[in-house]
Design an enzyme around this catalytic site. Structure first.
Site, PDB file in Angstrom:
ATOM      1  N   HIS A  41       0.688   3.451  -1.040  1.00  0.00           N
ATOM      2  CA  HIS A  41      -0.463   2.746  -1.654  1.00  0.00           C
ATOM      3  C   HIS A  41       0.135   1.783  -2.669  1.00  0.00           C
ATOM      4  CE1 HIS A  41      -1.850   6.790  -0.486  1.00  0.00           C
ATOM      5  NE2 HIS A  41      -3.021   6.247  -0.247  1.00  0.00           N
ATOM      6  N   SER A 102       4.468  -0.387  -8.826  1.00  0.00           N
ATOM      7  CA  SER A 102       5.485   0.475  -8.207  1.00  0.00           C
ATOM      8  C   SER A 102       6.402  -0.291  -7.246  1.00  0.00           C
ATOM      9  CB  SER A 102       4.838   1.695  -7.536  1.00  0.00           C
ATOM     10  OG  SER A 102       3.783   1.329  -6.683  1.00  0.00           O
ATOM     11  N   GLU A 120      -0.128  -1.399   1.942  1.00  0.00           N
ATOM     12  CA  GLU A 120      -1.366  -1.596   1.164  1.00  0.00           C
ATOM     13  C   GLU A 120      -2.490  -1.939   2.137  1.00  0.00           C
ATOM     14  OE1 GLU A 120      -2.658  -1.408  -2.005  1.00  0.00           O
ATOM     15  OE2 GLU A 120      -4.447  -2.214  -1.058  1.00  0.00           O
ATOM     16  N   ASP A 166      -0.199   7.394  -3.824  1.00  0.00           N
ATOM     17  CA  ASP A 166      -0.862   6.986  -5.075  1.00  0.00           C
ATOM     18  C   ASP A 166      -2.229   6.360  -4.781  1.00  0.00           C
ATOM     19  OD1 ASP A 166      -1.329   6.209  -7.704  1.00  0.00           O
ATOM     20  OD2 ASP A 166      -0.076   4.409  -7.549  1.00  0.00           O
TER      21      ASP A 166
HETATM   22  C1  SAM Z   1      -3.539   3.218  -7.684  1.00  0.00           C
HETATM   23  S1  SAM Z   1      -3.419   1.805  -6.694  1.00  0.00           S
HETATM   24  C2  SAM Z   1      -1.716   1.649  -6.356  1.00  0.00           C
HETATM   25  C3  SAM Z   1      -0.876   1.251  -7.497  1.00  0.00           C
HETATM   26  C4  SAM Z   1       0.590   1.098  -7.181  1.00  0.00           C
HETATM   27  N1  SAM Z   1       1.111   2.248  -6.444  1.00  0.00           N
HETATM   28  C5  SAM Z   1       1.373   0.960  -8.458  1.00  0.00           C
HETATM   29  O1  SAM Z   1       1.753   1.985  -9.042  1.00  0.00           O
HETATM   30  O2  SAM Z   1       1.623  -0.178  -8.883  1.00  0.00           O
HETATM   31  C6  SAM Z   1      -4.007   2.369  -5.138  1.00  0.00           C
HETATM   32  C7  SAM Z   1      -3.919   1.325  -4.031  1.00  0.00           C
HETATM   33  O3  SAM Z   1      -4.211   1.970  -2.789  1.00  0.00           O
HETATM   34  C8  SAM Z   1      -4.925   1.058  -1.973  1.00  0.00           C
HETATM   35  N2  SAM Z   1      -5.613   1.862  -0.940  1.00  0.00           N
HETATM   36  C9  SAM Z   1      -6.844   2.442  -0.979  1.00  0.00           C
HETATM   37  N3  SAM Z   1      -7.074   3.165   0.132  1.00  0.00           N
HETATM   38  C10 SAM Z   1      -5.948   3.068   0.884  1.00  0.00           C
HETATM   39  C11 SAM Z   1      -5.565   3.633   2.148  1.00  0.00           C
HETATM   40  N4  SAM Z   1      -6.386   4.442   2.833  1.00  0.00           N
HETATM   41  N5  SAM Z   1      -4.336   3.329   2.637  1.00  0.00           N
HETATM   42  C12 SAM Z   1      -3.487   2.514   1.933  1.00  0.00           C
HETATM   43  N6  SAM Z   1      -3.807   1.956   0.729  1.00  0.00           N
HETATM   44  C13 SAM Z   1      -5.020   2.233   0.219  1.00  0.00           C
HETATM   45  C14 SAM Z   1      -5.836   0.335  -2.945  1.00  0.00           C
HETATM   46  O4  SAM Z   1      -6.264  -0.906  -2.432  1.00  0.00           O
HETATM   47  C15 SAM Z   1      -4.935   0.199  -4.172  1.00  0.00           C
HETATM   48  O5  SAM Z   1      -4.262  -1.026  -4.172  1.00  0.00           O
END
Ligand code: SAM
Length: 283
Positions: A41, A102, A120, A166
């Site tokens: 994520h 991240s 993503e 995440d």
């Molecule tokens: C908490 S943020 C991630 C932050 C990033 N890991 C960081 O620490 O900089 C969660 C991300 O997951 C994405 N997301 C939501 N559902 C998802 C899925 N089913 N599969 C992949 N990404 C997803 C969202 O769009 C969002 O950008």
């Protein structure tokens, strides 16, 4: 998909997650052999804190803002140094403006021989992510559901590595989805490191995930949690935690120093509390 991480970048939960992420990367680099990292994520990778989203919430003042205001010294300062140096390196001037997500931390703190997979699902955020990392031959980007990404990317060709899970925890079944991700992940690469972030709004997610992960993995499961305020009083995000399956062996000792330090630094009106525990001890 409504969640945009730009509103939350650099907050206290990002600090805990990114400090642990950086420590895992540093410990992986202690061995010469290459490793893989799947950021399941990923978000967009880097955030402009002077932008509209961060300007609406100023959440970074609860996290990285506090660490920058008063430098941490001693052993904790040494352990924080690679994270703090990376935050400083992404600025173009002496003013704090940009925050590394991240993927940015992973790309800056890994080596030429390591292999990086950034995933993503949000289509617009994916475009930024893809654009930003297109020139780096070590990095492959994906726009997949995280479960599909874990199924299709693991096992790493490098034979060792880290999976960061995440999700936004906006959907009611998010904990269940995380559990599935870990199940598939461990089936494909039982000895990989899995780092799972979760929010503490009430204690349900923490307790549920802790029980599930300990029972599934059976051994070598570490949990670090930092609450910046009393969970009953907050009404919002009181803190966050990370559950780490197969942590590098020095991580427990490092977090034993870092969790109390971060709790002291990030706590609001001395209400904070930090915990570090083995959910299942190493053999
Ligand atoms: C908490 S943020 C991630 C932050 C990033 N890991 C960081 O620490 O900089 C969660 C991300 O997951 C994405 N997301 C939501 N559902 C998802 C899925 N089913 N599969 C992949 N990404 C997803 C969202 O769009 C969002 O950008």
């Amino acid at each position: 998909m409504n969640y945009r991480h730009a509103y939350h970048a650099g907050n206290h939960a990002d600090v805990l997650k990114h400090v642990i992420l950086v420590r895992i990367l540093e410990l992986l680099k202690a061995k010469d052999s290459p490793f893989g990292v799947l950021d399941a994520h990923a978000g967009i990778g880097h955030y402009d804190l002077s932008g509209f989203e961060a300007g609406k919430t100023f959440e970074w003042h609860t996290g990285i803002g506090k660490l920058l205001a008063a430098p941490v010294s001693g052993m904790a300062g040494e352990l924080l140094a690679p994270y703090m140096e990376t935050v400083r390196k992404v600025q173009f001037s002496s003013t704090m403006r940009y925050y590394p997500g991240s993927p940015e931390l992973v790309s800056r703190l890994s080596r030429h021989k390591d292999r990086l997979y950034f995933n993503e699902l949000h289509p617009e955020d994916y475009k930024s992510l893809e654009y930003h990392y297109a020139q780096d031959a070590r990095i492959k980007t994906f726009c997949l559901d995280a479960t599909t990404a874990i199924k299709s990317i693991l096992p790493f060709s490098t034979g060792r590595g880290l999976v960061l899970i995440d999700p936004p925890f906006e959907k009611t079944d998010e904990a269940e989805r995380v559990e599935k991700m870990l199940e598939f992940g461990l089936q494909r690469m039982a000895h990989a490191i899995f780092a799972i972030w979760y929010p503490v709004k009430d204690m349900d997610i923490s307790a549920r995930l802790s029980k599930f992960v300990a029972e599934l993995a059976k051994e070598n499961v570490l949990k670090a949690e930092v609450l910046v305020m009393d969970a009953d009083k907050s009404g919002g995000l009181a803190g966050s935690g990370m559950i780490i399956v197969n942590p590098p062996w020095k991580l427990h000792d490092e977090l034993n120093i870092l969790v109390p330090e971060l709790t002291r630094r990030l706590a609001i009106e001395k209400q904070g509390s930090g915990t570090l525990e083995w959910l299942a001890p190493p053999k």
